[in-house]
Each structure stands twice: as C-alpha cells, then as structure tokens.
Motif scaffolding. Structure first.
Motif, PDB file in Angstrom:
ATOM      1  N   ALA A  96      81.812  80.683  -1.338  1.00  0.00           N
ATOM      2  CA  ALA A  96      80.520  80.145  -1.750  1.00  0.00           C
ATOM      3  C   ALA A  96      79.664  81.286  -2.299  1.00  0.00           C
ATOM      4  O   ALA A  96      79.513  82.313  -1.650  1.00  0.00           O
ATOM      5  N   THR A  97      79.141  81.097  -3.505  1.00  0.00           N
ATOM      6  CA  THR A  97      78.393  82.166  -4.160  1.00  0.00           C
ATOM      7  C   THR A  97      77.032  81.692  -4.654  1.00  0.00           C
ATOM      8  O   THR A  97      76.841  80.511  -4.959  1.00  0.00           O
ATOM      9  N   ILE A  98      76.100  82.638  -4.741  1.00  0.00           N
ATOM     10  CA  ILE A  98      74.756  82.402  -5.261  1.00  0.00           C
ATOM     11  C   ILE A  98      74.474  83.511  -6.269  1.00  0.00           C
ATOM     12  O   ILE A  98      74.572  84.690  -5.938  1.00  0.00           O
ATOM     13  N   ASP A  99      74.152  83.130  -7.507  1.00  0.00           N
ATOM     14  CA  ASP A  99      74.028  84.128  -8.574  1.00  0.00           C
ATOM     15  C   ASP A  99      72.690  84.008  -9.297  1.00  0.00           C
ATOM     16  O   ASP A  99      72.557  83.241 -10.260  1.00  0.00           O
ATOM     17  N   VAL A 100      71.724  84.795  -8.859  1.00  0.00           N
ATOM     18  CA  VAL A 100      70.430  84.852  -9.533  1.00  0.00           C
ATOM     19  C   VAL A 100      70.578  85.684 -10.807  1.00  0.00           C
ATOM     20  O   VAL A 100      71.127  86.791 -10.769  1.00  0.00           O
ATOM     21  N   ASP A 101      70.087  85.172 -11.913  1.00  0.00           N
ATOM     22  CA  ASP A 101      70.073  85.931 -13.168  1.00  0.00           C
ATOM     23  C   ASP A 101      68.815  86.793 -13.178  1.00  0.00           C
ATOM     24  O   ASP A 101      67.763  86.390 -13.680  1.00  0.00           O
ATOM     25  N   GLY A 102      68.933  87.989 -12.598  1.00  0.00           N
ATOM     26  CA  GLY A 102      67.771  88.860 -12.480  1.00  0.00           C
ATOM     27  C   GLY A 102      67.223  89.305 -13.810  1.00  0.00           C
ATOM     28  O   GLY A 102      66.006  89.476 -13.972  1.00  0.00           O
ATOM     29  N   VAL A 103      68.098  89.509 -14.791  1.00  0.00           N
ATOM     30  CA  VAL A 103      67.640  89.915 -16.129  1.00  0.00           C
ATOM     31  C   VAL A 103      66.754  88.823 -16.724  1.00  0.00           C
ATOM     32  O   VAL A 103      65.670  89.105 -17.258  1.00  0.00           O
ATOM     33  N   LEU A 104      67.203  87.577 -16.629  1.00  0.00           N
ATOM     34  CA  LEU A 104      66.398  86.464 -17.140  1.00  0.00           C
ATOM     35  C   LEU A 104      65.081  86.359 -16.383  1.00  0.00           C
ATOM     36  O   LEU A 104      64.021  86.106 -16.982  1.00  0.00           O
ATOM     37  N   LEU A 105      65.125  86.558 -15.088  1.00  0.00           N
ATOM     38  CA  LEU A 105      63.913  86.494 -14.265  1.00  0.00           C
ATOM     39  C   LEU A 105      62.894  87.530 -14.745  1.00  0.00           C
ATOM     40  O   LEU A 105      61.703  87.229 -14.902  1.00  0.00           O
ATOM     41  N   GLY A 106      63.359  88.755 -14.980  1.00  0.00           N
ATOM     42  CA  GLY A 106      62.462  89.801 -15.469  1.00  0.00           C
ATOM     43  C   GLY A 106      61.928  89.507 -16.848  1.00  0.00           C
ATOM     44  O   GLY A 106      60.748  89.755 -17.149  1.00  0.00           O
ATOM     45  N   ARG A 107      62.780  88.985 -17.723  1.00  0.00           N
ATOM     46  CA  ARG A 107      62.339  88.668 -19.089  1.00  0.00           C
ATOM     47  C   ARG A 107      61.297  87.547 -19.081  1.00  0.00           C
ATOM     48  O   ARG A 107      60.281  87.627 -19.785  1.00  0.00           O
ATOM     49  N   LYS A 108      61.546  86.507 -18.293  1.00  0.00           N
ATOM     50  CA  LYS A 108      60.607  85.382 -18.249  1.00  0.00           C
ATOM     51  C   LYS A 108      59.248  85.822 -17.701  1.00  0.00           C
ATOM     52  O   LYS A 108      58.195  85.400 -18.204  1.00  0.00           O
ATOM     53  N   ALA A 109      59.268  86.660 -16.668  1.00  0.00           N
ATOM     54  CA  ALA A 109      58.007  87.124 -16.085  1.00  0.00           C
ATOM     55  C   ALA A 109      57.239  87.991 -17.081  1.00  0.00           C
ATOM     56  O   ALA A 109      56.015  87.869 -17.210  1.00  0.00           O
ATOM     57  N   SER A 110      57.946  88.859 -17.788  1.00  0.00           N
ATOM     58  CA  SER A 110      57.289  89.719 -18.776  1.00  0.00           C
ATOM     59  C   SER A 110      56.708  88.897 -19.921  1.00  0.00           C
ATOM     60  O   SER A 110      55.594  89.142 -20.371  1.00  0.00           O
ATOM     61  N   ALA A 111      57.489  87.922 -20.396  1.00  0.00           N
ATOM     62  CA  ALA A 111      57.008  87.067 -21.481  1.00  0.00           C
ATOM     63  C   ALA A 111      55.760  86.308 -21.055  1.00  0.00           C
ATOM     64  O   ALA A 111      54.799  86.176 -21.818  1.00  0.00           O
ATOM     65  N   ARG A 112      55.775  85.830 -19.816  1.00  0.00           N
ATOM     66  CA  ARG A 112      54.603  85.092 -19.332  1.00  0.00           C
ATOM     67  C   ARG A 112      53.382  86.007 -19.235  1.00  0.00           C
ATOM     68  O   ARG A 112      52.265  85.608 -19.561  1.00  0.00           O
ATOM     69  N   LEU A 113      53.595  87.239 -18.798  1.00  0.00           N
ATOM     70  CA  LEU A 113      52.474  88.160 -18.673  1.00  0.00           C
ATOM     71  C   LEU A 113      51.901  88.515 -20.051  1.00  0.00           C
ATOM     72  O   LEU A 113      50.675  88.546 -20.225  1.00  0.00           O
ATOM     73  N   LEU A 114      52.765  88.779 -21.026  1.00  0.00           N
ATOM     74  CA  LEU A 114      52.265  89.088 -22.366  1.00  0.00           C
ATOM     75  C   LEU A 114      51.464  87.912 -22.922  1.00  0.00           C
ATOM     76  O   LEU A 114      50.444  88.098 -23.593  1.00  0.00           O
ATOM     77  N   TRP A 115      51.940  86.696 -22.631  1.00  0.00           N
ATOM     78  CA  TRP A 115      51.190  85.510 -23.055  1.00  0.00           C
ATOM     79  C   TRP A 115      49.854  85.433 -22.323  1.00  0.00           C
ATOM     80  O   TRP A 115      48.818  85.142 -22.929  1.00  0.00           O
ATOM     81  N   ARG A 116      49.870  85.720 -21.035  1.00  0.00           N
ATOM     82  CA  ARG A 116      48.644  85.645 -20.234  1.00  0.00           C
ATOM     83  C   ARG A 116      47.604  86.659 -20.701  1.00  0.00           C
ATOM     84  O   ARG A 116      46.402  86.368 -20.715  1.00  0.00           O
ATOM     85  N   VAL A 117      48.034  87.847 -21.092  1.00  0.00           N
ATOM     86  CA  VAL A 117      47.111  88.880 -21.575  1.00  0.00           C
ATOM     87  C   VAL A 117      46.329  88.367 -22.778  1.00  0.00           C
ATOM     88  O   VAL A 117      45.141  88.667 -22.931  1.00  0.00           O
ATOM     89  N   GLU A 118      46.983  87.562 -23.619  1.00  0.00           N
ATOM     90  CA  GLU A 118      46.333  87.047 -24.824  1.00  0.00           C
ATOM     91  C   GLU A 118      45.671  85.689 -24.605  1.00  0.00           C
ATOM     92  O   GLU A 118      44.950  85.211 -25.471  1.00  0.00           O
ATOM     93  N   ASN A 119      45.929  85.050 -23.465  1.00  0.00           N
ATOM     94  CA  ASN A 119      45.409  83.691 -23.213  1.00  0.00           C
ATOM     95  C   ASN A 119      44.859  83.597 -21.798  1.00  0.00           C
ATOM     96  O   ASN A 119      45.344  82.816 -20.977  1.00  0.00           O
ATOM     97  N   ARG A 120      43.834  84.355 -21.538  1.00  0.00           N
ATOM     98  CA  ARG A 120      43.335  84.485 -20.166  1.00  0.00           C
ATOM     99  C   ARG A 120      42.665  83.216 -19.633  1.00  0.00           C
ATOM    100  O   ARG A 120      42.558  83.045 -18.417  1.00  0.00           O
ATOM    101  N   GLU A 121      42.218  82.351 -20.509  1.00  0.00           N
ATOM    102  CA  GLU A 121      41.497  81.163 -20.050  1.00  0.00           C
ATOM    103  C   GLU A 121      42.402  79.953 -19.882  1.00  0.00           C
ATOM    104  O   GLU A 121      41.954  78.902 -19.423  1.00  0.00           O
TER     105      GLU A 121
END
Length: 320
Positions: A275-300
């Motif tokens: 039984a295995t569990i495989d988190v895609d850590g690279v995708l997790l980091g990319r999604k979080a970074s993309a969301r933050l860059l969006w948030r910086v430009e869309n604070r409201e």
C-alpha cells in the motif's frame, strides 16, 4: 552593452512595447512578444528583473517557510516552488521556522519585510499567529487551513482512508498508526481518516506517538510496538515508516508487519502489493507559488483552498 532600445529597434516596436513584453506580457500580443523575445535572444539582452520589480513596487523575491529540513517531504515542495518562481523571473528564498511561538512570528515578520509574499508550509502555530503574519504580507498556506486565508493542501487524509480500506480488505484487521509531530495540523486529520474507515469495517487501530517525521524516530518507535498485535502499520511520514522497518528487520525479520510507503520505495523493494501514498510535492510547491504570485497582484480577491488529489497504490511495478 545591448540596451532595451536596441531590442526595440531590431523587433520594430517602440521601447515602451518592448518594456511591456518583459514586465506585463499579458498586455502585448503573442506575436509581438515573441518577436521581442527573439530580438533579445539574438542580441544577448538580459532584462534587469530587479529594476523592473522595483519600478512596480515589488522586490522580486518570495519566501517559503518550512518547519524543518529533516523531513524529506519538503524537498520536492521547495523544488516545485523554485521552478515556478524562476519561470516568472523571480527568486525564492527558503527559511526554517517551526512557527509555534511569538519569536517565530517576529522572525517571519522580519523576513516578510524583504519579500513580496510568504508561503508557510505546515505551520504548527495557532490560527491567530498565522493571521498576524498574513495581515502584514500576502500569504499562502501549504497543508494547513485557516479561515480567510489561501491554502494548497495535498489531500492525504483521503489517501490514508484509501490505504486503510485496502489493508483491511487484504486481511489486516489490527492496524497501527504512527502519529506525526506534536502540534501537527495534518496529523489528527490523517489519524481520523484511518480510525473512521477501521471502525466502519470492524477493524482495530492501535495509535502510537507523537513522533517526528524522521528515520531515527521510526527506529525509536520500534520499541513502542514490541508488544503490538498489528500486522500492518500506517506511519504519518515515509521516513518514520522506513526507520521502523529497518529496526524491526534487524531484530526479527520473520515478524515485520506490512508498512505503507511510497511507490518508488515499493518498486525498489519489489513489493508489488504494498500500500502506497504518493504526494506530488513538486506540484504542491508549484501550485502554492502560483497562488501566492496571484495573491500579490489581487489582494482584495476572496481566498481559496485548493485540494490536490494524492494517488495511492498498489500500482504496477516497472518491468525490467
């Protein structure tokens, strides 16, 4: 030295248009942007990212704060975040803070003065501590939810449900769960998933811990399980499970229970039914970074929680 004006002349556009290609590419047609980029490449022109960011009131750096570097879970997360940020011509800095106390908050706030935004990965402090930072700087959380804040979460609780159901269906009716670090927000969610499935299927779960997410903690956990009746173990983290297996194998190889892991490890061991569990850590980091860059430009704009599905196994092993 090649200048932006030289690039504009070769691309047959105004200097202002050439500048927008590097600062606001969405404001320029794709054809024009490509022509400007080709001209820059031909002339060897490298845009001054720092100056461009400062002109926009930005620093050009975001920070990823992790609670520890001992847990290999965060390594691909850092890698993914760095990939995404670099694709946008920015820089990533990584800091280590458990984020449990006011001194941690003050340290992160000082860091926040030097960056455009913060990604807090697995912060262990209270909601109020996290909000104190988020009020000062655009913030995105990884594997933690706080009402009113952006978050990107690997849905490991659902994955733990899946592997628990698989193990019980494979004949393991007494399981052991090895808990995560004290203060972990995710640990009770994973434990709850295991317990709910086990209860619904009339199985028993022995709970041990808390433990840090390390190989050495897994070795120490072997002593706690010496009288356990469990035939399968679900550890909070892969390294914890590997340490447990190592210690049990050196003591009595004939009585080692099944321990959930990751697909790459199952493949290396030739355990096709693991039984295995495989988190895609690279995708997790990319999604979080993309969301933050969006948030910086869309604070409201309103916050959003993004849940990433986590694959489970067993999966077919690669053929020789």
């Amino acid at each position: 030295m090649t200048t932006l004006a030289d690039v504009a002349t070769l691309a047959k556009v105004s200097k202002a248009t050439a500048s927008r290609v590097f600062s606001h590419p969405e404001a320029v047609s794709q054809v024009t942007a490509e022509r400007v980029r080709l001209a820059a490449q031909k002339l060897g022109f490298v845009p001054n990212v720092a100056a461009r960011q400062l002109a926009r009131g930005r620093i050009g750096i975001i920070a990823l704060v992790v609670p520890t570097l001992d847990n290999r879970y965060f390594t691909p997360v850092i890698s993914g975040a760095q990939q995404l940020v670099q694709e946008h011509g920015l820089q990533l800095t990584v800091a280590v803070h458990r984020f449990e106390t006011l001194p941690d908050v003050r340290s992160v706030l000082r860091l926040g003065q030097q960056v455009d935004g913060l990604i807090l990965a697995g912060p262990q402090g209270s909601d109020s501590l996290i909000r104190e930072v988020a009020e000062a700087k655009p913030t995105v959380l990884i594997d933690r939810e706080v009402p009113g804040l952006d978050a990107v979460i690997a849905d490991t609780p659902a994955a733990f449900e899946s592997v628990t159901e698989y193990l019980i269906g494979s004949g393991h009716h007494t399981l052991a769960y090895l808990g995560g670090p004290p203060g972990s927000w995710m640990d009770p969610h994973r434990q709850r998933s295991v317990m709910q499935v086990a209860t619904s299927l009339s199985a028993t779960v022995e709970v041990y811990g808390p433990y840090s997410s390390t190989f050495s903690a897994g070795i120490a956990a072997a002593n706690d399980l010496r009288d356990s009746k469990a035939t399968a173990v679900i550890p909070y983290a892969t390294a914890l499970g590997l340490g447990l297996q190592y210690r049990l194998l050196t003591k009595d190889p004939s009585s080692v229970p099944v321990v959930t892991s990751e697909h790459d490890i199952a493949e290396a061991l030739g355990q096709k039914d693991l039984a295995t569990i495989d988190v895609d850590g690279v995708l997790l980091g990319r999604k979080a970074s993309a969301r933050l860059l969006w948030r910086v430009e869309n604070r409201e704009q309103p916050p959003e929680t993004v849940r990433l599905p986590v694959p489970t196994g067993p999966r077919p092993l690669a053929k020789d």
